[in-house]
Each structure stands twice: as C-alpha cells, then as structure tokens.
Design a protein around this motif. Sequence first.
Motif, PDB file in Angstrom:
ATOM      1  N   GLU A 173       0.692  -1.161   0.162  1.00 24.91           N
ATOM      2  CA  GLU A 173       0.061  -0.327  -0.075  1.00 24.91           C
ATOM      3  C   GLU A 173       1.104   0.656   0.193  1.00 24.91           C
ATOM      4  N   LEU A 174       2.233   1.010   0.874  1.00 32.71           N
ATOM      5  CA  LEU A 174       2.988   2.213   0.526  1.00 32.71           C
ATOM      6  C   LEU A 174       3.803   2.378  -0.540  1.00 32.71           C
ATOM      7  N   ALA A 175       4.089   1.928  -1.274  1.00 29.15           N
ATOM      8  CA  ALA A 175       4.903   1.242  -2.630  1.00 29.15           C
ATOM      9  C   ALA A 175       3.919   2.355  -3.618  1.00 29.15           C
ATOM     10  N   ASP A 176       2.705   1.564  -3.227  1.00 31.74           N
ATOM     11  CA  ASP A 176       1.458   2.371  -4.522  1.00 31.74           C
ATOM     12  C   ASP A 176       1.291   3.637  -4.196  1.00 31.74           C
ATOM     13  N   ARG A 177       0.717   4.280  -3.055  1.00 32.03           N
ATOM     14  CA  ARG A 177       0.864   5.625  -2.788  1.00 32.03           C
ATOM     15  C   ARG A 177       2.315   6.800  -3.063  1.00 32.03           C
ATOM     16  N   MET A 178       3.121   5.995  -3.278  1.00 33.88           N
ATOM     17  CA  MET A 178       4.040   6.375  -2.983  1.00 33.88           C
ATOM     18  C   MET A 178       4.835   6.582  -4.785  1.00 33.88           C
ATOM     19  N   GLN A 179       4.390   5.575  -5.561  1.00 39.01           N
ATOM     20  CA  GLN A 179       4.880   5.644  -6.458  1.00 39.01           C
ATOM     21  C   GLN A 179       3.925   6.460  -6.877  1.00 39.01           C
ATOM     22  N   ALA A 180       2.287   6.920  -6.641  1.00 34.50           N
ATOM     23  CA  ALA A 180       1.554   7.747  -7.388  1.00 34.50           C
ATOM     24  C   ALA A 180       2.239   9.609  -7.063  1.00 34.50           C
ATOM     25  N   VAL A 181       2.769   9.347  -5.701  1.00 37.74           N
ATOM     26  CA  VAL A 181       3.141  10.884  -4.878  1.00 37.74           C
ATOM     27  C   VAL A 181       4.679  11.383  -6.100  1.00 37.74           C
ATOM     28  N   GLY A 182       5.378  10.398  -6.296  1.00 38.17           N
ATOM     29  CA  GLY A 182       6.511  10.188  -7.418  1.00 38.17           C
ATOM     30  C   GLY A 182       6.229  10.870  -8.353  1.00 38.17           C
ATOM     31  N   ARG A 183       5.611  10.385  -8.903  1.00 39.45           N
ATOM     32  CA  ARG A 183       4.993  10.275  -9.848  1.00 39.45           C
ATOM     33  C   ARG A 183       4.616  11.433 -10.603  1.00 39.45           C
ATOM     34  N   TYR A 184       3.554  12.446  -9.702  1.00 35.26           N
ATOM     35  CA  TYR A 184       3.297  13.923  -9.629  1.00 35.26           C
ATOM     36  C   TYR A 184       4.426  14.444  -9.661  1.00 35.26           C
ATOM     37  N   ILE A 185       5.079  14.686  -8.599  1.00 34.43           N
ATOM     38  CA  ILE A 185       5.777  15.743  -8.362  1.00 34.43           C
ATOM     39  C   ILE A 185       7.327  15.134  -9.996  1.00 34.43           C
ATOM     40  N   ARG A 186       7.456  13.836 -10.329  1.00 31.04           N
ATOM     41  CA  ARG A 186       8.741  14.006 -10.961  1.00 31.04           C
ATOM     42  C   ARG A 186       8.021  14.702 -12.488  1.00 31.04           C
ATOM     43  N   LEU A 197       7.295  22.267  -4.489  1.00 31.04           N
ATOM     44  CA  LEU A 197       8.485  22.142  -4.085  1.00 31.04           C
ATOM     45  C   LEU A 197       8.365  22.064  -2.299  1.00 31.04           C
ATOM     46  N   LEU A 198       8.108  22.361  -1.554  1.00 29.81           N
ATOM     47  CA  LEU A 198       8.652  21.480   0.010  1.00 29.81           C
ATOM     48  C   LEU A 198       7.961  19.643  -1.010  1.00 29.81           C
ATOM     49  N   ALA A 199       6.723  19.939  -0.974  1.00 31.48           N
ATOM     50  CA  ALA A 199       6.864  17.904  -1.421  1.00 31.48           C
ATOM     51  C   ALA A 199       7.712  17.641  -2.270  1.00 31.48           C
ATOM     52  N   THR A 200       8.074  18.113  -3.060  1.00 29.36           N
ATOM     53  CA  THR A 200       9.585  17.771  -3.916  1.00 29.36           C
ATOM     54  C   THR A 200      11.076  16.938  -2.949  1.00 29.36           C
ATOM     55  N   CYS A 201      10.939  18.137  -1.741  1.00 29.35           N
ATOM     56  CA  CYS A 201      12.265  17.967  -1.150  1.00 29.35           C
ATOM     57  C   CYS A 201      12.017  16.730  -0.732  1.00 29.35           C
ATOM     58  N   GLY A 202      10.048  17.207   0.507  1.00 24.44           N
ATOM     59  CA  GLY A 202       9.647  15.842   1.015  1.00 24.44           C
ATOM     60  C   GLY A 202       9.867  14.498   0.540  1.00 24.44           C
ATOM     61  N   TYR A 203       9.665  14.352  -0.530  1.00 28.30           N
ATOM     62  CA  TYR A 203       9.229  12.721  -1.065  1.00 28.30           C
ATOM     63  C   TYR A 203      10.566  12.599  -1.492  1.00 28.30           C
ATOM     64  N   TYR A 204      11.738  13.090  -2.039  1.00 27.84           N
ATOM     65  CA  TYR A 204      13.205  12.603  -2.508  1.00 27.84           C
ATOM     66  C   TYR A 204      13.911  12.455  -0.634  1.00 27.84           C
ATOM     67  N   THR A 205      13.477  13.143   0.118  1.00 27.97           N
ATOM     68  CA  THR A 205      14.477  13.034   1.772  1.00 27.97           C
ATOM     69  C   THR A 205      13.833  11.325   1.893  1.00 27.97           C
ATOM     70  N   ALA A 206      12.503  11.155   1.671  1.00 26.98           N
ATOM     71  CA  ALA A 206      11.895  10.136   2.122  1.00 26.98           C
ATOM     72  C   ALA A 206      12.717   8.881   1.037  1.00 26.98           C
ATOM     73  N   VAL A 207      12.893   8.822  -0.607  1.00 22.16           N
ATOM     74  CA  VAL A 207      13.632   8.277  -1.539  1.00 22.16           C
ATOM     75  C   VAL A 207      15.224   7.863  -0.629  1.00 22.16           C
ATOM     76  N   GLY A 208      15.315   9.490  -0.558  1.00 19.38           N
ATOM     77  CA  GLY A 208      16.677   9.168  -0.015  1.00 19.38           C
ATOM     78  C   GLY A 208      16.910   8.314   1.100  1.00 19.38           C
ATOM     79  N   PHE A 209      16.304   8.455   2.165  1.00 20.48           N
ATOM     80  CA  PHE A 209      16.421   7.248   2.804  1.00 20.48           C
ATOM     81  C   PHE A 209      16.319   6.387   3.100  1.00 20.48           C
ATOM     82  N   THR A 210      14.892   6.246   2.175  1.00 20.06           N
ATOM     83  CA  THR A 210      14.487   4.524   1.803  1.00 20.06           C
ATOM     84  C   THR A 210      15.806   3.790   1.410  1.00 20.06           C
ATOM     85  N   LEU A 211      16.473   4.656   0.258  1.00 24.22           N
ATOM     86  CA  LEU A 211      17.905   4.288  -0.341  1.00 24.22           C
ATOM     87  C   LEU A 211      18.883   3.713   0.785  1.00 24.22           C
TER      88      LEU A 211
END
Length: 182
Positions: A43-56, A152-166
């Motif tokens: 469920e997390l992966a699905d929601r994160m991919q949707a947010v990531g798609r929007y941000i990218r 811009l806030l969401a971009t930094c926040g999302y990619y913080t989550a991505v960076g932490f995960t990586l």
Amino acid sequence: MPRFTELTPETMTAQQKEVADRIAGGARAGVKGPFPAWLHAPELADRMQAVGRYIRWETTFPARLSELAILVTAARWKARYEWYAHHKFAMDGGLRPEIAEAIRVGQTPKDLAEDEAAVYAFARELNDTGNVSDATFARAKSLFGERGCAELLATCGYYTAVGFTLNVAGVPLPPGEPDPFA
C-alpha cells in the motif's frame, strides 16, 4: 549490501505483484530505486509511486528546477543512488553541470538564474533547517505562487523519503559508478 529481502515474482503476494506491475508499467520502466524496499508494504509503495509520478512529471516546475531541488536533497542526505539517478535527469533537463558540481561538493552554486537561485535557497534552507525564512518563502512565492511553493516542499519531502529509503536499504550504485560523495 541490500538489507531487505529481494522480492521476486515467485515470492510476491498478489497485491505486491499488482503494485509492482503498476510501477514498472509507467515511465519508470522497472521496479528499482526505493520501490523494492517499499514493496514490502505494498500500500505504501503504491501511494508513494503515485506521489512520485506527480512530483517527477506533473508539477508546474520544468525538469531543470525540480531536479535542482532533488539534487540539493540528495546531497544533503548523501543519497548516492538518488544523486546518480537524478544527476542525469538534471543534465537532460538543462541544469548546468557546474551548478550540480557545486552542490555535490557542498558549495553554493554561482551565477544562478533568478528561478534557480530561488529554488536552491528554498531547498537548501528546508533541507538544512527543516524550515525556510519568510524572505526565502516570499521570494519563491513571488516567482512560483503558492502552488509552486507547495510543490517545492513536496519535492524535497518526497526525495528525503526516497533518499532515506535508498540509504537504509543499502541500494548500491551500478557497477563501475563512482560514489559521488566519497
């Protein structure tokens, strides 16, 4: 060394397979980066991919500016794989190489365009302090509006989550790729 158990089509649940197919079927062309770790919570992966798609691909920012914010975030958290993946996108989007290089080595880039300077200041302050000053917010708002500030806030926040995960998942750089933060 990867920390999460590798999921294969044989070991995935039906829900994990469905989400993996959705991720791989989009512009991402595969399940890589943070998604193999996130798929352990489909469920997390699905929601994160949707947010990531929007941000990218769907914000009001051109790639040059969104990738600038992503590189600032990647450098702040020393997210090696994130830097590796997004440096190419930043160059393809028109960000000048010397801007990326300054960010990589922890320096403030020189000779930024007005919109680049506003994105850099916003992303840098946010990543360094968890907030932005009134002046930095006003500058970004004057150029990008409130929608742009939210994105811009969401971009930094999302990619913080991505960076932490990586980083936590131990996602390696491809063979032969140098560590950008060594």
